[in-house]
Design an enzyme around this catalytic site. Structure first.
Site, mmCIF file in Angstrom:
data_model
loop_
_atom_site.group_PDB
_atom_site.id
_atom_site.type_symbol
_atom_site.label_atom_id
_atom_site.label_comp_id
_atom_site.label_asym_id
_atom_site.label_seq_id
_atom_site.Cartn_x
_atom_site.Cartn_y
_atom_site.Cartn_z
ATOM 1 N N TYR A 169 0.757 -1.308 0.036
ATOM 2 C CA TYR A 169 0.057 -0.103 -0.095
ATOM 3 C C TYR A 169 0.972 1.291 -0.053
ATOM 4 C CZ TYR A 169 -3.758 -3.335 1.273
ATOM 5 O OH TYR A 169 -4.504 -4.438 1.218
HETATM 6 C C1 LIG Z 1 -0.689 -8.321 0.888
HETATM 7 C C2 LIG Z 1 -0.492 -9.126 -0.252
HETATM 8 C C3 LIG Z 1 -1.785 -9.145 -1.072
HETATM 9 C C4 LIG Z 1 0.423 -8.726 -1.259
HETATM 10 O O1 LIG Z 1 0.699 -9.574 -2.308
HETATM 11 P P1 LIG Z 1 1.960 -10.062 -2.693
HETATM 12 O O2 LIG Z 1 2.041 -10.628 -4.158
HETATM 13 O O3 LIG Z 1 2.668 -11.045 -1.535
HETATM 14 O O4 LIG Z 1 3.364 -8.949 -2.619
HETATM 15 P P2 LIG Z 1 3.347 -7.765 -3.819
HETATM 16 O O5 LIG Z 1 2.499 -7.825 -4.961
HETATM 17 O O6 LIG Z 1 3.272 -6.633 -3.062
HETATM 18 O O7 LIG Z 1 4.648 -8.280 -4.267
HETATM 19 C C5 LIG Z 1 5.978 -7.615 -3.661
HETATM 20 C C6 LIG Z 1 6.920 -8.496 -3.549
HETATM 21 O O8 LIG Z 1 7.270 -9.271 -4.696
HETATM 22 C C7 LIG Z 1 8.523 -9.152 -5.079
HETATM 23 N N1 LIG Z 1 8.562 -8.979 -6.388
HETATM 24 C C8 LIG Z 1 8.867 -10.092 -7.037
HETATM 25 N N2 LIG Z 1 8.819 -9.897 -8.447
HETATM 26 C C9 LIG Z 1 7.906 -8.698 -8.738
HETATM 27 C C10 LIG Z 1 7.492 -7.927 -9.701
HETATM 28 N N3 LIG Z 1 7.791 -8.246 -10.690
HETATM 29 N N4 LIG Z 1 6.759 -6.719 -9.244
HETATM 30 C C11 LIG Z 1 6.659 -6.287 -7.934
HETATM 31 N N5 LIG Z 1 7.123 -6.878 -7.001
HETATM 32 C C12 LIG Z 1 7.786 -8.255 -7.190
HETATM 33 C C13 LIG Z 1 9.040 -7.896 -4.406
HETATM 34 O O9 LIG Z 1 10.479 -7.707 -4.433
HETATM 35 C C14 LIG Z 1 8.448 -7.725 -3.076
HETATM 36 O O10 LIG Z 1 9.035 -8.659 -2.158
HETATM 37 P P3 LIG Z 1 8.928 -8.457 -0.672
HETATM 38 O O11 LIG Z 1 7.541 -8.132 -0.251
HETATM 39 O O12 LIG Z 1 9.633 -9.289 0.068
HETATM 40 O O13 LIG Z 1 9.949 -7.016 -0.493
HETATM 41 C C15 LIG Z 1 -0.135 -10.875 -0.037
HETATM 42 O O14 LIG Z 1 1.119 -10.724 0.763
HETATM 43 C C16 LIG Z 1 -1.079 -11.332 1.272
HETATM 44 O O15 LIG Z 1 -2.166 -11.806 0.667
HETATM 45 N N6 LIG Z 1 -0.989 -11.189 2.382
HETATM 46 C C17 LIG Z 1 -1.846 -11.660 3.366
HETATM 47 C C18 LIG Z 1 -3.214 -11.253 3.371
HETATM 48 C C19 LIG Z 1 -3.251 -9.632 3.500
HETATM 49 O O16 LIG Z 1 -2.688 -9.243 4.385
HETATM 50 N N7 LIG Z 1 -4.208 -8.988 2.730
HETATM 51 C C20 LIG Z 1 -4.308 -7.860 2.841
HETATM 52 C C21 LIG Z 1 -5.351 -7.591 3.920
HETATM 53 S S1 LIG Z 1 -5.725 -5.815 4.129
#
Ligand SMILES: CC(C)(COP(=O)(O)OP(=O)(O)OC[C@H]1O[C@@H](n2cnc3c(N)ncnc32)[C@H](O)[C@@H]1OP(=O)(O)O)[C@@H](O)C(=O)NCCC(=O)NCCS
Length: 199
Positions: A169
């Site tokens: 976010y």
């Molecule tokens: C929050 C959530 C939706 C984020 O989705 P995600 O796919 O894990 O994360 P992002 O899309 O932000 O990806 C970023 C990570 O991917 C990596 N990455 C790899 N390739 C990437 C690319 N092409 N573009 C962007 N990021 C990339 C980044 O380095 C980053 O790693 P880091 O977090 O270890 O620094 C997910 O982690 C989740 O479901 N979490 C638990 C539930 C939750 O909290 N939901 C939200 C409640 S409000």
């Protein structure tokens, strides 16, 4: 295998509801059984104005000599996100308005925030697929082409904003609307975050 982003219709959500709730429970690390409590609410949400849902699915990558496109409508889900237009009869909006009032926000600030917004209601990636950019891709797809001037969401407070949701976010430019807010019936503090659209 490759990952694909797809849009979900209300019928798709109904059909895939069990799998979508499974992703939600695993991602949030909620106890098994939470799905059943949420099912009717997720279905009711599909009938709200402006409801839009997107998903990440996994399917075999198409080889150069493969004439068939992968069948995405039945491909396994890796992630799910949805939201809809905020409205005064919604519990979430009523709670946020209360929080704004308690924080001393004036009527014009409340009106600016709450008159027209997209609520990003759910965003979840399966734990084994997290950290690959899929959450960001899903968010961008969900928010693309919205008419509302801004998007609002709530997320649990975490010390130091040290989890993937917060990092995502902040990276996307969401700023604080309310911090440390307690929704009725939930002991956990939440942050309400928002940003202007388009993303
Ligand atoms: C929050 C959530 C939706 C984020 O989705 P995600 O796919 O894990 O994360 P992002 O899309 O932000 O990806 C970023 C990570 O991917 C990596 N990455 C790899 N390739 C990437 C690319 N092409 N573009 C962007 N990021 C990339 C980044 O380095 C980053 O790693 P880091 O977090 O270890 O620094 C997910 O982690 C989740 O479901 N979490 C638990 C539930 C939750 O909290 N939901 C939200 C409640 S409000």
């Amino acid at each position: 295998m490759a990952t694909f982003l797809i849009d979900l219709s209300p019928g798709d959500m109904q059909r895939r509801l069990g799998d979508a709730l499974g992703i939600y429970v695993d991602a949030m690390r909620y106890p098994r059984g939470t799905e059943a409590q949420r099912a009717s609410m997720w279905l009711e949400h599909t009938r709200r104005k402006g409801w839009t849902a997107v998903a990440v699915v996994e399917a075999p990558d198409r080889s150069p000599d493969d004439r068939e496109a992968p069948t995405l409508s039945t491909a396994p889900l890796l992630g799910i996100a949805y939201g809809y237009c905020g409205a005064p009869d919604q519990w979430w909006q009523q709670q946020v308005v209360q929080g704004l009032e308690r924080g001393g926000a004036g009527t014009s600030r409340i009106s600016d925030l709450m008159t027209s917004y997209f609520e990003l209601t759910e965003l979840h990636i399966h734990p084994e697929a997290q950290g690959r950019g899929l959450g960001e891709a899903l968010t961008r797809r969900l928010l693309a082409g919205r008419d509302e001037p801004h998007v609002l969401l709530s997320t649990p407070e975490i010390t130091g904003e040290a989890n993937r949701a917060w990092r995502l976010y902040r990276r996307l430019g969401f700023t604080d609307v309310i911090r440390g807010y307690h929704f009725a019936g939930d002991p956990r503090p939440f942050a309400i975050l928002g940003r202007e659209l388009p993303l």
